[in-house]
Structure formats: C-alpha cells, structure tokens
Scaffold this active site. Structure first.
Site: not given
Ligand SMILES: *Cc1c(COP(=O)(O)O)cnc(C)c1O
Length: 399
Positions: A186
């Site tokens: 992210k």
């Molecule tokens: C990465 C992501 C999540 C989940 O996040 P995690 O921290 O990996 O649990 C949820 N929704 C979207 C759209 C994502 O890209």
C-alpha cells in the site's frame, strides 16, 4: 504503492523509541512507557491528516473492514453491496460478519457504478462499500446520495487510496466510516496494519470496543481488568511498533503522492501514443494519489497484442481481468462456495444455499476489464526504467 520504496532512517528512529521504552503494547503500562504512546499518536495524526474526527488503528485493512461492519451492526441475514473489482478482503470481511456480499458493475472510473448500485439495493441491504481502487475515487458523491435516499450507511474501502482526495476532501471521509490498509504493497505501510476513520463518536466508540474484546476503555479503579463491556468483541489491536512506523510513513505520504503524480504524468504521456487509447476516468486529477496508470485499448484482442509487445520488452502491464485476487469471475472459491467449515457456512445455512453467484453476472465490468492494461506507478522511477517503458509503448503503437 510504494511505502516500502522509501523506508529508512525515520522509521528506524521511531521504532527505536518504542524499543527503548520496552513497552510493545498500546494499552496500559503507563508508568514504564516513558510517555511513548505510538498507536494513539498515530491515530490522532491520521485523523488530523484526513480531517476526520476520530481514528481507530487495527491490525490490517481486512480487520478495519470487519471492525467497521461490526460497528454498523451488520450481521447474519444482511446484504452488503460492493463492487466486482476489488481485493478479496472486501467481501471476506462481509462473509465473516455472516452477511452476504452483493456485487455491482464498475464503470470507467473502474469503481462502483452508481446506476447498478441502485438496482441492487433490497430491504436487506445494510451497508454499501464502494472501493477507491488504485488510488482514485469511486463516484462517491453520487453513491452517498443514493445511500442517503435509502438510509443505508456507506463504508469506504480506502485501502488503496491513502492520500487521495476528491475536490479537496480526503477519500474515506465521505461515508460513515472509511477504512485503510498499511500492508506490504500500500501507499504507506506499517508491515501489517489498518485504520478506520469516522466523524461519528458513537461509531468510533463501538470500533474501539470491538477491536479490543469489548473493553470500554473508561477510567476505573480496577485498571484494564476492571473495565466494563457492552457487547462481545474480538482482538484486532495494533501494536506500538506498527504505530511508530505509521507515524514515520504518514509524514512521507504527501511526498510519495507528489512523486507518483510526476511519474504517472510521464507514463501517461508515453501511453497516449497508442492508437485508439482511452484512459481510466479520474474524477479529480488534482486529488489522484496516482498509484496506478490504467489505459484501455479499443478491444480485448488489441489489449492482448499491446501487452504482448510490452512483455517482450520486459515491461508487461497488469491485466486485472486475468488476476485471481481482484476480479469477480476469477473468484472461483467464492463462486463455488468453498469453505473450511464442515457445515458449509457461510455459503450454506441449515443445509440450504444462502446465495448463488453467476460468473457472467457482471457483463459491463467484463467489457471494461478485458480492454484495460495497468502500470503500477513507482515513487522512484529511474530514467532507464522510464525509457524502457516509453520505447516499448512506442513500439506497441506501431503494431
Ligand atoms: C489491501 C486491501 C485490503 C486489505 O488490507 P490488508 O491490510 O491486506 O488486510 C482491503 N481492501 C482493498 C481494496 C485492498 O487493496
């Protein structure tokens, strides 16, 4: 999506403060922690940055969705509407609450189509989760207006859009709750981690309680063990080291986004050479966090041919239509109702199928997805890397 690209001395210094304090936990240990409350500080900084009144840190973006749905009172028998282009986590959280995910089409924003949303609302719809995929907004104002008319809360899955805005306002602040992820890929990362933001103090209190076994966090003579509780919770507590890293990464977020915007503009210019190319609709170029560039070719065959040239040059684009983790027809485990649970939950209840998914149920999304090619935009784009992509795109433009 590159928090990891610029991870360095600032993160290290933050983490060392936690290690020096000897307290890894966000609650209690007031006497030992030498005034260090990193998770609390991170929550306050994140709320201030986004302009939300409250923030609740948790262990992941998936946990953030779960905690938010719990605070909204979503459970068994309810339906939650989201879009057919998202990461699996969005609907995993819905299923984990006992609710049924319902999927809408996407439009050229590559996010929820408000027209299809309105068609899919039923008396059982208890929440709507638009996802701001790849750093840019869904039609959140239209979605919110529809949701308000039906009196249904909006939860924005902003996992991929930290730092993005629409008309000056941060994504995640339009709905009742916005959730973020700080996982490995992210825009900012804490290793693993997540955040929920809201302006509603009651929702925030419920999230704060739910993510910590129901603890009400009110001062009382018995300390933590003497705290009250008003409902059954779970454990999604963030730890101090994550909070510390989050503070360092948040301080870099605007720089990250600015660099991505510059690099995205360069890549876009190179992709503009492709005959018949169309770009993903970005509702507010100024507010785009510019994590990805998506361009669409006139048809699927053309997209394949272009990507073949790009691949041969070593700079192949992502084709989300072939991706097993982000696109509805590729979620065979969901479509086939595969579960670890011997009783068949959450797909079966009392031996009966609760929901049946049609793999061809989102034809408008398919028509967009099969034409789309996507590049991740790096923060650090070297001249060599850029030249390689630009040359490959120029070559693909001539086929
Ligand atoms: C990465 C992501 C999540 C989940 O996040 P995690 O921290 O990996 O649990 C949820 N929704 C979207 C759209 C994502 O890209």
């Amino acid at each position: 999506m590159p928090g990891f690209e610029i991870f360095g001395a600032e993160e290290k210094a933050q983490v060392l403060e936690v290690l020096d304090s000897g307290v890894l936990f966000r609650y209690e240990f007031a006497a030992q922690r030498k005034g260090v409350w990193k998770v609390l500080e991170f929550e306050r900084a994140f709320a201030a940055y986004t302009g939300a009144a409250h923030a609740q840190a948790v262990t992941s973006g998936t946990a953030a969705l779960k905690v938010a749905l719990a605070a909204l009172g979503v459970g068994e028998g309810d339906e939650v509407i989201t879009q057919g282009f998202t990461f699996v986590a969005t609907w995993e959280a819905i299923l984990d609450c006992g609710a049924i995910p319902v999927f809408t089409e996407i439009d050229l924003t590559l996010n929820m189509d408000p027209v299809d949303l309105e068609r899919k609302i039923t008396p059982r719809t208890k929440a709507i989760i638009p996802v701001h995929m790849m750093g840019a907004p869904a039609r959140i104002e239209a979605i919110k207006a529809i949701a308000d008319r039906h009196n249904i809360p909006v939860l924005e899955d902003t996992a991929q859009a930290a730092g993005a805005r629409l008309h000056g306002r941060h994504l995640g602040t339009f709905g009742a709750i916005g959730t973020f992820s700080f996982d490995a890929v992210k825009t900012m990362t804490t290793g693993e981690g997540g955040m929920c933001i809201t302006d509603d103090e009651t929702l925030w209190r419920r999230m704060s309680e739910y993510q910590d076994h129901g603890h009400d966090h009110l001062p009382n003579p018995g300390g933590r063990g003497g705290e009250g509780r008003s409902f059954v919770g779970f454990n999604y507590r963030m730890m101090e080291i994550q909070g510390a890293i989050g503070l360092a990464q948040l301080a870099k977020l605007e720089t990250i986004v600015a660099a991505q915007k510059r690099n995205k503009a360069l890549l876009r210019e190179a992709a503009a050479a492709l005959p018949g190319v169309q770009f993903r609709e970005i509702l507010d170029a100024e507010g785009d966090s510019a994590t990805f560039l998506t361009f669409l070719l006139p048809d699927a065959a053309r997209a394949s041919a272009v990507n073949q040239v790009l691949r041969e040059a070593g700079v192949g684009a992502v084709r989300w239509s072939e991706n097993g983790w982000h696109y509805y027809p590729k979620w065979e485990h969901l479509l086939d109702g595969k579960t670890y649970c011997q009783g068949g939950w959450p797909f079966l209840a009392g031996g009966k199928r609760r929901v049946v998914y049609d793999p061809y149920g989102l034809p408008a999304s398919a028509a967009i997805m099969e034409r789309a090619l996507t590049y991740q935009v790096p923060v650090l784009l070297t001249d060599e890397h850029y030249a390689k992509i630009a040359a490959a795109l120029a070559k693909a433009a001539r086929i």
